[in-house]
Write a protein that holds these residues in place. Structure first.
Motif, short mmCIF file in Angstrom:
data_model
loop_
_atom_site.label_atom_id
_atom_site.label_comp_id
_atom_site.label_asym_id
_atom_site.label_seq_id
_atom_site.Cartn_x
_atom_site.Cartn_y
_atom_site.Cartn_z
N ILE A 1 0.83 -1.21 0.00
CA ILE A 1 0.00 0.00 0.00
C ILE A 1 0.86 1.26 0.00
O ILE A 1 0.52 2.27 -0.62
CB ILE A 1 -0.97 -0.03 1.20
N VAL B 1 -2.88 14.92 2.24
CA VAL B 1 -3.77 13.77 2.01
C VAL B 1 -2.98 12.46 1.99
O VAL B 1 -3.38 11.46 2.61
CB VAL B 1 -4.53 13.96 0.68
N ALA C 1 -2.01 11.55 5.46
CA ALA C 1 -3.17 11.10 6.24
C ALA C 1 -3.53 9.65 5.90
O ALA C 1 -3.82 8.84 6.79
CB ALA C 1 -4.36 12.02 5.99
N MET C 2 -3.47 9.31 4.61
CA MET C 2 -3.84 7.95 4.21
C MET C 2 -2.82 6.93 4.73
O MET C 2 -3.19 5.87 5.25
CB MET C 2 -3.96 7.87 2.70
N ALA D 1 -3.30 6.56 8.47
CA ALA D 1 -4.49 5.77 8.81
C ALA D 1 -4.22 4.29 8.63
O ALA D 1 -4.62 3.46 9.46
CB ALA D 1 -5.65 6.21 7.94
N GLY E 1 -4.21 1.98 11.66
CA GLY E 1 -5.55 1.40 11.61
C GLY E 1 -5.56 -0.07 11.33
O GLY E 1 -6.05 -0.88 12.13
N GLU E 2 -5.01 -0.50 10.19
CA GLU E 2 -5.19 -1.90 9.78
C GLU E 2 -3.91 -2.44 9.16
O GLU E 2 -3.91 -2.92 8.05
CB GLU E 2 -6.36 -2.04 8.83
N ILE F 1 -9.66 -1.55 3.87
CA ILE F 1 -10.40 -0.30 3.85
C ILE F 1 -9.52 0.84 3.37
O ILE F 1 -9.96 1.73 2.65
CB ILE F 1 -10.93 0.00 5.26
N ALA F 2 -8.25 0.81 3.76
CA ALA F 2 -7.35 1.90 3.37
C ALA F 2 -7.16 1.94 1.85
O ALA F 2 -7.02 3.02 1.27
CB ALA F 2 -6.01 1.71 4.06
N LEU G 1 -10.03 3.79 0.53
CA LEU G 1 -9.85 5.22 0.79
C LEU G 1 -8.93 5.85 -0.26
O LEU G 1 -9.23 6.91 -0.84
CB LEU G 1 -9.28 5.38 2.19
N ILE G 2 -7.82 5.18 -0.52
CA ILE G 2 -6.84 5.70 -1.49
C ILE G 2 -7.47 5.74 -2.89
O ILE G 2 -7.33 6.72 -3.62
CB ILE G 2 -5.59 4.81 -1.49
N ALA H 1 -10.02 8.57 -3.20
CA ALA H 1 -9.37 9.89 -3.23
C ALA H 1 -8.78 10.17 -4.61
O ALA H 1 -8.93 11.27 -5.16
CB ALA H 1 -8.28 9.96 -2.16
N VAL I 1 -10.51 16.15 -0.48
CA VAL I 1 -9.42 16.20 0.49
C VAL I 1 -9.96 16.17 1.92
O VAL I 1 -9.46 15.42 2.77
CB VAL I 1 -8.57 17.47 0.24
N THR J 1 -11.27 12.69 2.74
CA THR J 1 -10.18 11.72 2.93
C THR J 1 -9.53 11.89 4.29
O THR J 1 -9.27 10.90 5.01
CB THR J 1 -9.14 11.88 1.83
N ILE J 2 -9.26 13.14 4.68
CA ILE J 2 -8.62 13.38 5.98
C ILE J 2 -9.56 12.96 7.11
O ILE J 2 -9.12 12.31 8.08
CB ILE J 2 -8.21 14.86 6.09
N SER K 1 -9.67 9.17 7.32
CA SER K 1 -8.42 8.61 7.86
C SER K 1 -8.33 8.83 9.36
O SER K 1 -7.83 7.96 10.09
CB SER K 1 -7.22 9.21 7.15
N LEU L 1 -10.58 6.20 10.89
CA LEU L 1 -9.98 4.86 10.78
C LEU L 1 -8.88 4.67 11.81
O LEU L 1 -8.72 3.59 12.38
CB LEU L 1 -9.41 4.69 9.37
N ARG L 2 -8.14 5.73 12.08
CA ARG L 2 -7.08 5.63 13.07
C ARG L 2 -7.66 5.57 14.48
O ARG L 2 -7.21 4.80 15.32
CB ARG L 2 -6.15 6.83 12.93
#
Lengths: 139, 89
Positions: A39, A76, A79-80, A83, A87-88, B31-32, B35-36, B39, B73, B76-77, B80, B83-84
Motif C-alpha cells: 500500500i 492527504v 493522512a492515508m 491511517a 488502523g489496519e 479499507i485503506a 480510501l486511497i 481519493a 481532500v 479523505t482526511i 483517515s 480509521l485511526r
C-alpha cells in the motif's frame, strides 16, 4: 506569435502530465497484492499522479487550483498512510509472518537435501562411510 | 490551435485509463485501499471535468472541479482520522 508559444507550452504541460499518469497507472497495475508494504508503494505511485494533476491544472490555465492542490496533496497522502499504519496494518503483519515462515521452510528443505546427500554417500560404499562423513561435516 | 486540442484529448484518454486503475484500487479488500482509490478517483474526475470544460467552454465545470478537489481532500482526511481512532479506542 506569443500566443502560439504559450499554447505550445500549455500543450507540452498537458502531454507530460498525460505520460506521467499513464506510467503511474501501468506501474500500479503491475504491482502484486501479495507483496508486503504494497500500500505504501501504491501511495508512492499516486504521488506522481498528484504532481501530474498539478501540471495539468497549470496547463489548463488554472494556477490557483493547482496551488491549492499542490499544498493539499502531501497532507492527504500522509493522512492515508497514517491511517493505514495505525488502523489496519495487521494484514501486512500477517504477510510478513507468512513470508518469514516460507523462508524458514525453505531453510529446513535445504537442510533435508544436504542430509539426504550424506545418507546417499553413506549407502554408496559402506566401507569408507566414516571417513567421508567427517569430510562433509568439515565442509 | 490544433496541438492544444490534441493534447487535451490525449490527457482525457490517459485520465480515463487512470480512472479504471483507481476503480481497481478501490475494490481491494482493505479499507485503506478503498480510501486511497476513492481519493484518487475524485482527483481524476476533477481534472477530467477541467479538460472537458476547457474543450467545450463550460464555465461551471471549473466550480465543480474546485468543489470536488476541496471536499475530496476534507473527506479523505476525516475518514483517515476515523480509521485511526477506531483502532486506538
Amino acid at each position: 506569435m506569443i500566443n502560439t508559444i504559450f499554447e505550445i507550452l500549455q500543450s507540452l504541460c498537458l502531454i507530460i502530465s498525460a505520460i506521467l499518469i499513464l506510467i503511474a497507472s501501468i506501474g500500479i497495475l503491475r504491482l502484486k497484492n501479495d507483496m508486503t508494504n504494497v500500500i505504501y508503494a501504491k501511495l508512492h505511485f499516486l504521488g506522481i499522479v498528484d504532481v501530474a494533476g498539478v501540471l495539468a491544472m497549470i496547463g489548463l490555465n488554472q494556477p490557483l487550483l493547482a496551488a491549492i492542490y499542490f499544498i493539499l496533496a502531501p497532507i492527504v497522502g500522509h493522512a492515508m498512510a497514517n491511517a493505514y499504519y495505525y488502523g489496519e496494518d495487521e494484514y501486512n503483519k500477517e504477510l510478513n509472518a507468512s513470508e518469514n515462515n516460507n523462508s524458514k521452510n525453505n531453510n529446513s528443505k535445504n537442510n533435508n537435501t544436504t542430509k539426504f546427500k550424506e545418507e546417499h554417500i553413506d549407502n554408496q560404499d559402506e566401507q569408507y562411510s566414516i571417513s567421508k562423513l567427517t569430510i562433509i561435516n568439515e565442509d | 490551435m490544433e496541438i492544444l486540442l490534441i493534447s487535451q484529448y490525449i490527457l482525457m484518454v490517459s485520465l480515463v485509463i487512470f480512472l479504471l486503475v483507481a476503480i481497481k484500487i478501490t475494490t481491494n479488500k482493505t479499507i485503506a485501499m478503498g480510501l486511497i482509490g476513492s481519493a484518487t478517483f475524485s482527483l481524476g474526475i476533477a481534472i477530467l471535468l477541467l479538460v472537458y470544460g476547457a474543450i467545450h467552454n463550460i464555465e461551471f465545470c471549473k466550480d465543480i472541479a474546485l468543489a470536488l478537489l476541496i471536499l475530496g481532500v476534507i473527506g479523505t482526511i476525516a475518514f483517515s482520522i476515523v480509521l485511526r481512532r477506531e483502532k486506538h479506542d
